[in-house]
Design a protein around this motif. Structure first.
Motif, PDB file in Angstrom:
ATOM      1  N   VAL A   1       0.846  -1.193   0.000  1.00  0.00           N
ATOM      2  CA  VAL A   1       0.000   0.000   0.000  1.00  0.00           C
ATOM      3  C   VAL A   1       0.881   1.243   0.000  1.00  0.00           C
ATOM      4  O   VAL A   1       2.069   1.182   0.328  1.00  0.00           O
ATOM      5  CB  VAL A   1      -0.951   0.024   1.220  1.00  0.00           C
ATOM      6  N   THR A   2       0.276   2.362  -0.338  1.00  0.00           N
ATOM      7  CA  THR A   2       0.983   3.633  -0.320  1.00  0.00           C
ATOM      8  C   THR A   2       1.565   3.857   1.071  1.00  0.00           C
ATOM      9  O   THR A   2       0.889   3.674   2.074  1.00  0.00           O
ATOM     10  CB  THR A   2       0.011   4.775  -0.686  1.00  0.00           C
ATOM     11  N   GLY A   3       2.852   4.209   1.093  1.00  0.00           N
ATOM     12  CA  GLY A   3       3.549   4.433   2.357  1.00  0.00           C
ATOM     13  C   GLY A   3       4.483   3.302   2.748  1.00  0.00           C
ATOM     14  O   GLY A   3       5.386   3.499   3.556  1.00  0.00           O
ATOM     15  N   ASP A   4       4.280   2.095   2.199  1.00  0.00           N
ATOM     16  CA  ASP A   4       5.173   0.978   2.508  1.00  0.00           C
ATOM     17  C   ASP A   4       6.564   1.258   1.960  1.00  0.00           C
ATOM     18  O   ASP A   4       6.709   1.752   0.837  1.00  0.00           O
ATOM     19  CB  ASP A   4       4.673  -0.325   1.878  1.00  0.00           C
ATOM     20  N   ILE A   5       7.571   0.915   2.736  1.00  0.00           N
ATOM     21  CA  ILE A   5       8.954   0.981   2.245  1.00  0.00           C
ATOM     22  C   ILE A   5       9.286  -0.394   1.711  1.00  0.00           C
ATOM     23  O   ILE A   5       9.210  -1.387   2.440  1.00  0.00           O
ATOM     24  CB  ILE A   5       9.922   1.414   3.346  1.00  0.00           C
ATOM     25  N   THR A   6       9.619  -0.442   0.434  1.00  0.00           N
ATOM     26  CA  THR A   6       9.874  -1.718  -0.229  1.00  0.00           C
ATOM     27  C   THR A   6      11.290  -1.761  -0.801  1.00  0.00           C
ATOM     28  O   THR A   6      11.940  -0.729  -0.960  1.00  0.00           O
ATOM     29  CB  THR A   6       8.881  -1.948  -1.389  1.00  0.00           C
ATOM     30  N   VAL A   7      11.704  -2.965  -1.095  1.00  0.00           N
ATOM     31  CA  VAL A   7      12.937  -3.186  -1.845  1.00  0.00           C
ATOM     32  C   VAL A   7      12.510  -3.860  -3.141  1.00  0.00           C
ATOM     33  O   VAL A   7      11.768  -4.837  -3.120  1.00  0.00           O
ATOM     34  CB  VAL A   7      13.928  -4.073  -1.064  1.00  0.00           C
ATOM     35  N   TYR A   8      12.940  -3.299  -4.258  1.00  0.00           N
ATOM     36  CA  TYR A   8      12.573  -3.876  -5.545  1.00  0.00           C
ATOM     37  C   TYR A   8      13.806  -3.999  -6.429  1.00  0.00           C
ATOM     38  O   TYR A   8      14.837  -3.385  -6.201  1.00  0.00           O
ATOM     39  CB  TYR A   8      11.478  -3.059  -6.238  1.00  0.00           C
ATOM     40  N   GLN A   9      13.648  -4.844  -7.442  1.00  0.00           N
ATOM     41  CA  GLN A   9      14.718  -5.039  -8.420  1.00  0.00           C
ATOM     42  C   GLN A   9      14.072  -5.298  -9.777  1.00  0.00           C
ATOM     43  O   GLN A   9      13.249  -6.199  -9.913  1.00  0.00           O
ATOM     44  CB  GLN A   9      15.601  -6.215  -8.019  1.00  0.00           C
ATOM     45  N   VAL A  10      14.434  -4.495 -10.745  1.00  0.00           N
ATOM     46  CA  VAL A  10      13.910  -4.632 -12.098  1.00  0.00           C
ATOM     47  C   VAL A  10      14.831  -5.579 -12.863  1.00  0.00           C
ATOM     48  O   VAL A  10      16.050  -5.552 -12.682  1.00  0.00           O
ATOM     49  CB  VAL A  10      13.823  -3.249 -12.782  1.00  0.00           C
ATOM     50  N   ALA A  11      14.247  -6.396 -13.721  1.00  0.00           N
ATOM     51  CA  ALA A  11      15.015  -7.357 -14.514  1.00  0.00           C
ATOM     52  C   ALA A  11      16.143  -6.657 -15.259  1.00  0.00           C
ATOM     53  O   ALA A  11      15.964  -5.573 -15.809  1.00  0.00           O
ATOM     54  CB  ALA A  11      14.097  -8.072 -15.498  1.00  0.00           C
ATOM     55  N   GLY A  12      17.307  -7.255 -15.230  1.00  0.00           N
ATOM     56  CA  GLY A  12      18.460  -6.702 -15.918  1.00  0.00           C
ATOM     57  C   GLY A  12      19.290  -5.768 -15.058  1.00  0.00           C
ATOM     58  O   GLY A  12      20.352  -5.325 -15.476  1.00  0.00           O
ATOM     59  N   GLU A  13      18.819  -5.434 -13.883  1.00  0.00           N
ATOM     60  CA  GLU A  13      19.554  -4.551 -12.970  1.00  0.00           C
ATOM     61  C   GLU A  13      20.170  -5.373 -11.846  1.00  0.00           C
ATOM     62  O   GLU A  13      19.519  -6.248 -11.286  1.00  0.00           O
ATOM     63  CB  GLU A  13      18.631  -3.485 -12.377  1.00  0.00           C
ATOM     64  N   ALA A  14      21.400  -5.065 -11.513  1.00  0.00           N
ATOM     65  CA  ALA A  14      22.087  -5.793 -10.443  1.00  0.00           C
ATOM     66  C   ALA A  14      21.738  -5.255  -9.061  1.00  0.00           C
ATOM     67  O   ALA A  14      21.816  -5.972  -8.075  1.00  0.00           O
ATOM     68  CB  ALA A  14      23.597  -5.722 -10.660  1.00  0.00           C
ATOM     69  N   ILE A  15      21.339  -4.000  -9.005  1.00  0.00           N
ATOM     70  CA  ILE A  15      21.136  -3.340  -7.707  1.00  0.00           C
ATOM     71  C   ILE A  15      19.679  -3.401  -7.278  1.00  0.00           C
ATOM     72  O   ILE A  15      18.771  -3.176  -8.077  1.00  0.00           O
ATOM     73  CB  ILE A  15      21.616  -1.879  -7.779  1.00  0.00           C
ATOM     74  N   GLN A  16      19.478  -3.702  -5.992  1.00  0.00           N
ATOM     75  CA  GLN A  16      18.156  -3.640  -5.384  1.00  0.00           C
ATOM     76  C   GLN A  16      17.955  -2.222  -4.843  1.00  0.00           C
ATOM     77  O   GLN A  16      18.881  -1.633  -4.305  1.00  0.00           O
ATOM     78  CB  GLN A  16      18.052  -4.659  -4.259  1.00  0.00           C
ATOM     79  N   ILE A  17      16.754  -1.708  -4.983  1.00  0.00           N
ATOM     80  CA  ILE A  17      16.474  -0.322  -4.611  1.00  0.00           C
ATOM     81  C   ILE A  17      15.485  -0.292  -3.453  1.00  0.00           C
ATOM     82  O   ILE A  17      14.456  -0.977  -3.484  1.00  0.00           O
ATOM     83  CB  ILE A  17      15.938   0.465  -5.819  1.00  0.00           C
ATOM     84  N   VAL A  18      15.795   0.518  -2.456  1.00  0.00           N
ATOM     85  CA  VAL A  18      14.942   0.701  -1.287  1.00  0.00           C
ATOM     86  C   VAL A  18      14.223   2.040  -1.442  1.00  0.00           C
ATOM     87  O   VAL A  18      14.850   3.091  -1.342  1.00  0.00           O
ATOM     88  CB  VAL A  18      15.779   0.736   0.016  1.00  0.00           C
ATOM     89  N   HIS A  19      12.908   1.988  -1.728  1.00  0.00           N
ATOM     90  CA  HIS A  19      12.121   3.214  -1.869  1.00  0.00           C
ATOM     91  C   HIS A  19      10.701   2.986  -1.371  1.00  0.00           C
ATOM     92  O   HIS A  19      10.269   1.855  -1.193  1.00  0.00           O
ATOM     93  CB  HIS A  19      12.093   3.695  -3.315  1.00  0.00           C
ATOM     94  N   ARG A  20       9.993   4.073  -1.190  1.00  0.00           N
ATOM     95  CA  ARG A  20       8.635   4.042  -0.655  1.00  0.00           C
ATOM     96  C   ARG A  20       7.606   3.962  -1.792  1.00  0.00           C
ATOM     97  O   ARG A  20       7.754   4.610  -2.828  1.00  0.00           O
ATOM     98  CB  ARG A  20       8.394   5.305   0.169  1.00  0.00           C
ATOM     99  N   VAL A  21       6.540   3.194  -1.581  1.00  0.00           N
ATOM    100  CA  VAL A  21       5.419   3.144  -2.519  1.00  0.00           C
ATOM    101  C   VAL A  21       4.648   4.450  -2.369  1.00  0.00           C
ATOM    102  O   VAL A  21       4.219   4.805  -1.271  1.00  0.00           O
ATOM    103  CB  VAL A  21       4.488   1.944  -2.227  1.00  0.00           C
TER     104      VAL A  21
END
Length: 157
Positions: free
Chosen positions: A66-86
């Motif tokens: 939901v909006t406000g959750d802090i998530t970690v995501y990774q898009v295909a082809g990217e080596a780095i995982q990103i920590v950002h808020r929904v």
């Protein structure tokens, strides 16, 4: 005598590494995350989450982000995982699918430019939701990653 001591030290190190791997694997199974523990590599989530913080994640099903959750995501082809808020959620083309827009708290713009041509993230891109933080512990990892000569020297004297 010295050879036996070195062998015992090597065995202790091997057991320690094996235990760490088993704990990490068990955490992954319990949390349904391929990466249950991650280190923050940038300052894009400051002031709430800082570079070097250690994050604990979960991705237990069914989990609606939901909006406000802090998530970690990774898009295909990217080596780095990103920590950002929904910052936005949308229903996807299928009734059970959700799409997400994320943004770093310390960033001026959203993450669309990081999505590799996608307009929104899909559920499959999200690794997990942040459940806990240990401040600054991850600096050991950052230190070794940013000083490869030191890492190579310690690992291969």
């Amino acid at each position: 005598m010295r050879g036996a001591r070195v062998l015992l030290q090597a065995q202790a190190i091997a057991l320690s590494l094996a235990s760490t791997f088993m704990i990490y694997t068990a955490l992954g199974l319990l949390t349904n995350c391929k990466s249950p523990v991650v280190v923050v590599l940038s300052g894009s989530m400051e002031p709430g989450i800082y570079r070097g913080d250690l994050l604990f994640l979960s991705n237990n099903m069914p989990q609606n982000y939901v909006t406000g959750d802090i998530t970690v995501y990774q898009v295909a082809g990217e080596a780095i995982q990103i920590v950002h808020r929904v910052v936005e959620t949308h229903n996807g083309p299928e009734a059970s699918s959700h799409l997400f827009l994320t943004k770093g708290d310390n960033n001026d713009i959203d993450d669309v430019s990081l999505y590799q041509g996608l307009e929104r993230l899909e559920r499959k891109h999200v690794i997990g939701r942040v459940r806990g933080i240990i401040p600054l512990v991850g600096y050991v990892t950052i230190f070794f990653n940013e000083l490869p000569r030191l890492r190579n020297h310690i690992l291969r004297p």
